[in-house]
Every structure is written in structure tokens, then in C-alpha cells.
Scaffold this active site. Sequence first.
Site, PDB file in Angstrom:
ATOM      1  N   LYS A 170       0.817  -1.214   0.000  1.00 59.72           N
ATOM      2  CA  LYS A 170       0.000   0.000   0.000  1.00 59.72           C
ATOM      3  C   LYS A 170       0.853   1.268   0.000  1.00 59.72           C
ATOM      4  CE  LYS A 170      -4.406  -1.627   1.624  1.00 59.72           C
ATOM      5  NZ  LYS A 170      -5.527  -1.471   2.516  1.00 59.72           N
TER       6      LYS A 170
ATOM      7  N   LYS B 205      -4.961 -10.047  -5.748  1.00 57.33           N
ATOM      8  CA  LYS B 205      -6.171 -10.251  -4.941  1.00 57.33           C
ATOM      9  C   LYS B 205      -7.304  -9.338  -5.430  1.00 57.33           C
ATOM     10  CE  LYS B 205      -6.498  -8.082  -0.928  1.00 57.33           C
ATOM     11  NZ  LYS B 205      -7.050  -7.663   0.355  1.00 57.33           N
TER      12      LYS B 205
ATOM     13  N   LYS C  16     -11.229  -3.993  -3.006  1.00 57.52           N
ATOM     14  CA  LYS C  16     -12.199  -2.902  -3.201  1.00 57.52           C
ATOM     15  C   LYS C  16     -11.525  -1.620  -3.667  1.00 57.52           C
ATOM     16  CE  LYS C  16     -13.230  -3.133   1.572  1.00 57.52           C
ATOM     17  NZ  LYS C  16     -11.985  -3.160   2.359  1.00 57.52           N
TER      18      LYS C  16
HETATM   19  N1  AQP Z   1      -9.957 -11.053  -2.330  1.00 56.40           N
HETATM   20  C1  AQP Z   1     -10.266 -11.533  -1.136  1.00 56.40           C
HETATM   21  N2  AQP Z   1     -10.488 -12.854  -0.945  1.00 56.40           N
HETATM   22  C2  AQP Z   1     -10.815 -13.347   0.275  1.00 56.40           C
HETATM   23  N3  AQP Z   1     -10.963 -12.569   1.373  1.00 56.40           N
HETATM   24  C3  AQP Z   1     -10.754 -11.256   1.229  1.00 56.40           C
HETATM   25  N4  AQP Z   1     -10.819 -10.230   2.093  1.00 56.40           N
HETATM   26  C4  AQP Z   1     -10.541  -9.071   1.458  1.00 56.40           C
HETATM   27  N5  AQP Z   1     -10.298  -9.305   0.170  1.00 56.40           N
HETATM   28  C5  AQP Z   1     -10.406 -10.657  -0.007  1.00 56.40           C
HETATM   29  C6  AQP Z   1     -11.137 -10.386   3.508  1.00 56.40           C
HETATM   30  O1  AQP Z   1     -12.142  -9.452   3.833  1.00 56.40           O
HETATM   31  C7  AQP Z   1     -11.927  -9.027   5.180  1.00 56.40           C
HETATM   32  C8  AQP Z   1     -11.938  -7.546   5.249  1.00 56.40           C
HETATM   33  O2  AQP Z   1     -10.838  -6.998   4.597  1.00 56.40           O
HETATM   34  P1  AQP Z   1     -10.564  -5.460   4.770  1.00 56.40           P
HETATM   35  O3  AQP Z   1     -11.664  -4.709   4.191  1.00 56.40           O
HETATM   36  O4  AQP Z   1     -10.279  -5.138   6.183  1.00 56.40           O
HETATM   37  O5  AQP Z   1      -9.246  -5.136   3.999  1.00 56.40           O
HETATM   38  P2  AQP Z   1      -8.460  -5.869   2.918  1.00 56.40           P
HETATM   39  O6  AQP Z   1      -8.134  -7.253   3.310  1.00 56.40           O
HETATM   40  O7  AQP Z   1      -7.281  -4.991   2.607  1.00 56.40           O
HETATM   41  O8  AQP Z   1      -9.521  -5.885   1.743  1.00 56.40           O
HETATM   42  P3  AQP Z   1      -9.506  -5.080   0.418  1.00 56.40           P
HETATM   43  O9  AQP Z   1     -10.795  -5.316  -0.274  1.00 56.40           O
HETATM   44  O10 AQP Z   1      -8.260  -5.398  -0.356  1.00 56.40           O
HETATM   45  O11 AQP Z   1      -9.480  -3.586   0.929  1.00 56.40           O
HETATM   46  P4  AQP Z   1      -8.542  -2.417   0.492  1.00 56.40           P
HETATM   47  O12 AQP Z   1      -8.632  -2.408  -1.009  1.00 56.40           O
HETATM   48  O13 AQP Z   1      -9.086  -1.185   1.125  1.00 56.40           O
HETATM   49  O14 AQP Z   1      -7.182  -2.771   0.973  1.00 56.40           O
HETATM   50  C9  AQP Z   1     -10.612  -9.627   5.653  1.00 56.40           C
HETATM   51  O15 AQP Z   1     -10.903 -10.770   6.422  1.00 56.40           O
HETATM   52  C10 AQP Z   1      -9.948 -10.012   4.380  1.00 56.40           C
HETATM   53  O16 AQP Z   1      -9.064 -11.094   4.553  1.00 56.40           O
END
Ligand code: AQP
Length: 344
Positions: A121, A204, A207
Site C-alpha cells: 500500500k 487479490k 475494493k
Molecule cells: N480477495 C479476497 N479474498 C478473500 N478474502 C478477502 N478479504 C478481502 N479481500 C479478499 C477479507 O475481507 C476481510 C476484510 O478486509 P478489509 O476490508 O479489512 O481489507 P483488505 O483485506 O485490505 O480488503 P480489500 O478489499 O483489499 O481492501 P482495500 O482495497 O481497502 O485494501 C478480511 O478478512 C480479508 O481477509
Amino acid sequence: MSEPTNSTFRPRIFSGIQPSGGLTLGNYLGALKRFAALQGDQAETVYCVVDLHAITVWQDPQVLLSRTREAAAAFMASGVDPAQSILFNQSQVSAHAEMAWLFNTVARVGWMYRMTQFKDKAGKNSENASLGLLAYPALMAADILTYQATAVPVGEDQKQHLELTRDIAAKFNHDYGVNHFPITEPLIEGVATRVMSLRDGSKKMSKSDPSDASRINLTDDADTIAQKIRKARTDADPLPGQMDGLKDRPEARNLVNIYAALADETPDQVLGRFEGQGFGAFKPALAEVAVEAMAPITRKMSEYMADPAQIDAVLADGAERADAIARPILDRTKEIMGLLRTRR
Ligand code: AQP
């Protein structure tokens, strides 16, 4: 001092999701669906919209407010029941931020620099990243340990942060000679612990990915879901009969895993039906399964979003109940650390 075991602690599950964008199919399959399934088991379930984590990168304040409510709506639409679980947003329970400060004094700077999510990030310009982005895992440890949570359901991407939470708990217990924090178990289960981007099977689904086509949003309508699946990157080869045959085909593997998770089947069961067929046959079938699984969630989310006052009432009640658990654990932590307590 003997090592603490989780049996010393009341079984309690904690997990959270950042309102840093609209939630995706990855969040649903890796987290929300499992949060709902864990309710009513022997453990108390505490779920949180982690807005303090979201602001480690810039968020427009108005957009953040609406995404926080939307994330709460997504929890409920996915089956998290506020009568069975505690559901709240993190910034309303100040124990999280206070505990995070205490953990900033326990965790080591080197631990933070090793986190791959920080490296991803912060990118090349890490000197310019917020201090909060670097300290993020200490706040995540605080989220979990402020409830003395014994287990945390997460996707694969959060495994390293969970390990750091365990390191912080162990170091605190060791440094102060107590059994105050459990060594929390990660629950990383199922076939969709790492849902990948629809545009790049090595990334991955996220969002905050700039490409909307890379993900399925929980707010996408049926046509958009079908179109994104139709355009998902794949290859020209037919599908094999078993997952072993997809070792070097990450995009294909991802779509089969998504199908299996949505249909509550194993990937080999799915491949058993599609062996020898190409994506011309597989993609429409996947789109159908995805629309069938996601449409009720999208519909319920928009019903919840039509009544923001009701969402706010749920979050207010959840915050009260969360605070009642967190406050005594935080107070005890301060006592252990020698911080003078004179207010009662
Ligand atoms: N692609 C994924 N596959 C499986 N699990 C996922 N999680 C996120 N993306 C995937 C799980 O969702 C939960 C919440 O995640 P988060 O919102 O706290 O942050 P993150 O893991 O960083 O998810 P994003 O979507 O990638 O957010 P941004 O883009 O803001 O960094 C966690 O349990 C995560 O494992």
C-alpha cells in the site's frame, strides 16, 4: 509463568471489514459469509466496521460516512444478525484506539516494516505514507485483543497481521508476567480464502483496485455481474477434471474456486461437471450461480440502505455492548502496565 492457552478465555470471535470502498465478492466469500455461519456456535461473535483503519489512507469524509453504513448493511444482508452478534463501527468504541497506543509500545518498528500489506500500500513512496498505515497492525491487534478474542475469521491476505497480533499478545504476556491475552487462532477456511482479481489472476480482488472490472461489488446488478464474468480474463484451454490440472492457470483456478464457494461445492465437484469444456460454457454457468447467490444480498443491502436511521440504531446498540466488554479489559491492561487508575 506457563504459556496461556485459549481455554483460559471465554470463546469469542472478532473480525472486521474496512469501509475503504464498496465491498466485494472477495469480502463476501472470504469474510462476511463465514461471519454469518459462525453465529450461534459456542462462541460469542463481535463484528466491526473498522473505520479507523480506513482513514490510514485518505477518505472523503462524506463518502466514508455512507460507506460505513453501507458496510454495516452488507454485514446484515449477508446474514449477520445484530440480535445474535455485536455489530458496530470501530470509532465509536474508544478502547480500540487506546489499546492500539498501548500496543505501539509493545510492538517493534521492525515488525511493522516487514508487513507485506504496508509495502504494497505504501509502494515506492513509503516515506510519504501515513504513520497510521505503518502502525495499522497494532490497531488490528487492539481490535482483537480488546475483546480477548480467541479466534478471528479472515481471508488469506490477513494471515501476516494475525501472526503479528499473536506476537504482540505473547510479548505483552511475557513482558508483564501475565496470562492476560489469548494467542488468537486465525480461522482461514474454505476454498475462497483468497479470491483473485477478474483481470489478473496474480492479484487479490480488492475494493480499492482502480479497475472496477477487476471485482464484483456487492452493489452490482445482475447484468453487471454477468458482464464482468463474461469479460474476466481466462485462457483458451478446456477445463480439466480436477484442480491439479489448473496449477499453472491462476485465472481459471480463481473462477472455479468462486463457483465452488458460491455453490457450496468442492472445486473438484465443479470440474467434474465441466471437464473438457471451455470458458464459453463455464462463464455463463458461473454468471448464473453468482447472480443467484448475490441478488438477494444486493436487494437486502438496498433495503437496509433505504433506512439509514435503522442502521445507525443497530450500530449505536452494538457500540454500547462492545464497549461493555472492551472497557474492563482495557482498564485491566492499563493496571497491568502500571498506569495509575484513580477514577472510578
Ligand atoms: N480477495 C479476497 N479474498 C478473500 N478474502 C478477502 N478479504 C478481502 N479481500 C479478499 C477479507 O475481507 C476481510 C476484510 O478486509 P478489509 O476490508 O479489512 O481489507 P483488505 O483485506 O485490505 O480488503 P480489500 O478489499 O483489499 O481492501 P482495500 O482495497 O481497502 O485494501 C478480511 O478478512 C480479508 O481477509
